[in-house]
Enzyme design. Structure first.
Site, PDB file in Angstrom:
ATOM      1  N   PRO A   5       0.829  -1.211   0.000  1.00  0.00           N
ATOM      2  CA  PRO A   5       0.000   0.000   0.000  1.00  0.00           C
ATOM      3  C   PRO A   5       0.864   1.261   0.000  1.00  0.00           C
ATOM      4  CG  PRO A   5       0.105  -0.876   2.221  1.00  0.00           C
ATOM      5  CD  PRO A   5       0.855  -1.851   1.342  1.00  0.00           C
ATOM      6  N   LYS A   6       1.616   1.462  -1.072  1.00  0.00           N
ATOM      7  CA  LYS A   6       2.614   2.523  -1.113  1.00  0.00           C
ATOM      8  C   LYS A   6       2.055   3.785  -1.762  1.00  0.00           C
ATOM      9  CE  LYS A   6       6.604  -0.539  -1.164  1.00  0.00           C
ATOM     10  NZ  LYS A   6       7.987  -0.712  -1.589  1.00  0.00           N
ATOM     11  N   THR A   7       2.478   4.918  -1.219  1.00  0.00           N
ATOM     12  CA  THR A   7       2.191   6.215  -1.806  1.00  0.00           C
ATOM     13  C   THR A   7       3.360   7.140  -1.491  1.00  0.00           C
ATOM     14  OG1 THR A   7       0.513   7.953  -2.019  1.00  0.00           O
ATOM     15  CG2 THR A   7       0.941   7.111   0.201  1.00  0.00           C
TER      16      THR A   7
END
Length: 247
Positions: A114-116
């Site tokens: 869940p990368k941002t």
């Protein structure tokens, strides 16, 4: 370009992919981990079924990647939640913020991390190990730990970072409905723990609508660790298909 050449490509843009077609090896990956107690109701609001929650704990982490094949150095911060799935204990990766676009794109597209984007840092300041996370120009997390106060058993450190991890893989379809909606599992492999330390720690989380780490508020610090490792990430595999529940 022939169709078979297109089929061999891993990502777009077609002639300048966003990330290399490889499984990265991490050398001198440095962790600051702070485990804290939070509100059970807050965890139940963000952890998806069929994962199960035990104690209301969260692990806040800042990781400085000293050298990563294909990506180079970068820093990452986020939250992981202890859970169980079909009797196996692990962690649900809730949020990850990092300062490297290729690693962000690869983590989301090839796997399910869940990368941002964000601006994390990990450094030493006047005898304290400091981890921070900024979103845009605003601070959303500050963690401090006494620098190398007490040695941590290397086997215990290895156990901390090699628990199975669970993530959501959601890919939208062209109609606006999900094309893929799965719970997936992965783990860290080929690990060498070089150093490990523990000591006193503090953690502050600040409200931000687009980086809602403070939605899991800090109620009590449980433990802290500072770990230096070499490791590889295993490929993900699906363990639960949400779309089959509605078919």
């Amino acid at each position: 370009m022939k169709a078979e050449d297109v089929r061999r490509r891993l990502s777009t843009p077609l002639t300048g992919p966003a990330f290399p077609p490889m499984s990265p090896r991490f050398t001198d990956r440095e962790y600051l981990n702070i485990v804290y107690r939070t509100d059970p109701e807050a965890l139940r609001a963000v952890v998806p079924e069929p994962l199960e929650i035990g104690e209301p704990l969260v692990r806040f982490e800042v990781m400085r990647m000293g050298d990563v094949t294909g990506y180079g150095p970068y820093t990452e911060a986020g939250q992981a939640i202890p859970v169980s799935f079909e009797g196996e204990r692990g962690e649900y990766l809730h949020a990850m913020y990092l300062d490297n676009f290729a690693a962000t794109a690869s983590g989301r597209e090839v796997s399910a991390y869940p990368k941002t984007t964000g601006s994390p840092r990990l450094y030493v300041d006047h005898g304290a190990l400091v981890g921070t996370l900024d979103y845009g120009s605003l601070r959303v997390a500050t963690a401090t730990m006494g620098y190398q106060h007490r040695a941590l058993d290397l086997d215990e450190a290895r156990a901390q970072i090699t628990v199975p991890t669970f993530m959501l893989k959601i890919v939208p379809g062209y109609t606006g409905r999900p094309r893929v909606s799965e719970l997936v599992r992965t783990e860290i492999t080929d690990v060498t723990v070089k150093q490990a330390w523990t000591g006193p720690a503090r953690l502050q989380l600040f409200e931000h609508v687009l980086a809602p780490l403070a939605d899991l508020p800090v109620r009590q610090i449980v433990s802290a660790s500072h770990i230096l490792t070499d490791l590889t990430l295993a490929p993900v595999r699906p363990v639960h298909d949400y779309l089959k529940e509605t078919s």
